[in-house]
Scaffold this active site. Sequence first.
Site, PDB file in Angstrom:
ATOM      1  N   ASP A  68      -9.210  27.118   1.148  1.00  0.00           N
ATOM      2  CA  ASP A  68      -9.095  27.573   2.531  1.00  0.00           C
ATOM      3  C   ASP A  68      -9.154  29.094   2.550  1.00  0.00           C
ATOM      4  O   ASP A  68      -9.108  29.736   1.505  1.00  0.00           O
ATOM      5  CB  ASP A  68      -7.797  27.067   3.174  1.00  0.00           C
ATOM      6  CG  ASP A  68      -6.609  27.288   2.273  1.00  0.00           C
ATOM      7  OD1 ASP A  68      -6.513  28.353   1.638  1.00  0.00           O
ATOM      8  OD2 ASP A  68      -5.754  26.377   2.192  1.00  0.00           O
ATOM      9  N   ASP A  70      -7.636  32.659   4.099  1.00  0.00           N
ATOM     10  CA  ASP A  70      -6.550  33.339   4.794  1.00  0.00           C
ATOM     11  C   ASP A  70      -6.986  34.756   5.131  1.00  0.00           C
ATOM     12  O   ASP A  70      -7.659  35.412   4.337  1.00  0.00           O
ATOM     13  CB  ASP A  70      -5.294  33.374   3.914  1.00  0.00           C
ATOM     14  CG  ASP A  70      -4.790  31.974   3.596  1.00  0.00           C
ATOM     15  OD1 ASP A  70      -4.807  31.121   4.498  1.00  0.00           O
ATOM     16  OD2 ASP A  70      -4.395  31.721   2.442  1.00  0.00           O
ATOM     17  N   ASP A 148       2.877  37.230  -4.012  1.00  0.00           N
ATOM     18  CA  ASP A 148       3.511  36.763  -5.250  1.00  0.00           C
ATOM     19  C   ASP A 148       2.834  37.257  -6.522  1.00  0.00           C
ATOM     20  O   ASP A 148       3.393  38.058  -7.266  1.00  0.00           O
ATOM     21  CB  ASP A 148       3.704  35.240  -5.227  1.00  0.00           C
ATOM     22  CG  ASP A 148       2.471  34.462  -4.806  1.00  0.00           C
ATOM     23  OD1 ASP A 148       1.398  35.072  -4.648  1.00  0.00           O
ATOM     24  OD2 ASP A 148       2.573  33.229  -4.644  1.00  0.00           O
TER      25      ASP A 148
END
Length: 449
Positions: A68, A70, A148
Amino acid sequence: MISSAPPASVERLPVAPRIIPRAEHNISRDNISEHALKVLYRLRNAGYQAYLVGGSVRDLLLGREPKDFDVATNALPEQVRGLFRNCRLIGRRFRLAHVHFGPEIIEVATFRAHAHAGGGDARVVEEDGRILRDNVYGTIDEDVWRRDFTANALYYNIEDFSVVDYVGGVADIAAGRLRLIGDPLVRYREDPVRLLRAVRFAAKLGFRMHPDTEAPLHVLGELLDAISPSRLFEEMLKLFLGGTAVQSFELLRHYGLFSRLFPDVEEALAEEEGGFPKMLLVKALENTDRRLAEDKPVTPAFLLAALLWAPVQRRARQYQAQDHPPAQAAQLAQDDAISRQIARVAVPRRFTQMAREIWLLQHPLENRPPRAVLRTLMHPRFRAGYDFLLMRAEAGEAVREAADWWTEFQDASEGRRAEMIAALPKPPGGGRKRRGGRRRRHGGQGAPA
Ligand code: ATP
Ligand code: MG
């Protein structure tokens, strides 16, 4: 206890990013979804900054197809909504804009600042360091530090098609290295789900973890107990339905994290290591990975059935030892296993229900009481139940003969089916006349009396 104090981390000095111009990387717009491009361009044309960020940039650099796309921007969620009619704002803990294009959703996140005190209740931090809410907006050079892993913190700029790298992510991707940004202990405490994300990305990308990123995995597993069961379910889906379930499972067990998610399964595995519970589970995970590779549908219900199979059997034996009849013991054991499991990982009811149906079909599939054979074949979950039986056979359970029988029976002619049924041994006591009383009803579960 909830406080809105900032986490005890050092205020970061501005860092100049490395800008990799279009000519020096392999990301082509041909490989970016047209919907993502549409969102990026519309934001830019409205005067905002717009970047592709996260897994899609990482995957494109690796030459993989992103799952996907982002987008990160300096537009506020409400401003994003103002630009797109097909846009919904979601999330409290983390406010986001979702732009819908049919089944595809482009997630648009406003830049966040990492370690600021301000913002009233926009940022909420637990005493244990967990960030409960994170809606203090900022700039790209603040946003990057709250991400992260370095490989997940690259930005593809729609303005000039360059890649912006503040954290050495490009080099880490080239080296196949998974590295947490900042102090790993602090970052894992802020959001313990990162422990699971580390495992997931290591498994999925085949990356080696940097030693500082890896070491805490062995010791911080306990932090996962504070994560909500529904978030753990989402994460479980990504770990086990992402195409690398076997590696994810092995790594989770290696770091002692599996037991945090599936304590009863871990107990059954520990008891019978090398025996069929592990085999069955690994077969189910392999099966899932194979089906995904072949673009076939998969369901968490089937995995759940495999995961909890050993604990259910174990528990059923205990109930039988307490003089419960077998069918009742099985039922009680299933109830126990499921209610204990969903307290940890909130598997939605439609999946637990299907797992039960798969389990309940095992008895008639295995024993084939002649009068129940056709009903079993017509059961809406026959296929899943049969696949489960096959898997048990492969895992070494003594059900091979039954599995082969059903393999033949499904495709047999009507005449052959009649022969096959006639040749089945009569179930013990099955021919006995019932004296007086009502006939027992079989109910809708396919389980024979
Ligand atoms: P996938 O390929 O599985 O979608 P992804 O890297 O895109 O992987 P997402 O969960 O979609 O992962 O998150 C998008 C990005 O948001 C990540 O790449 C990362 O930069 C950031 N992110 C997501 N979850 C966290 C988290 N728990 N802590 C910090 N950053 C996160
Ligand atoms: Mg993603």
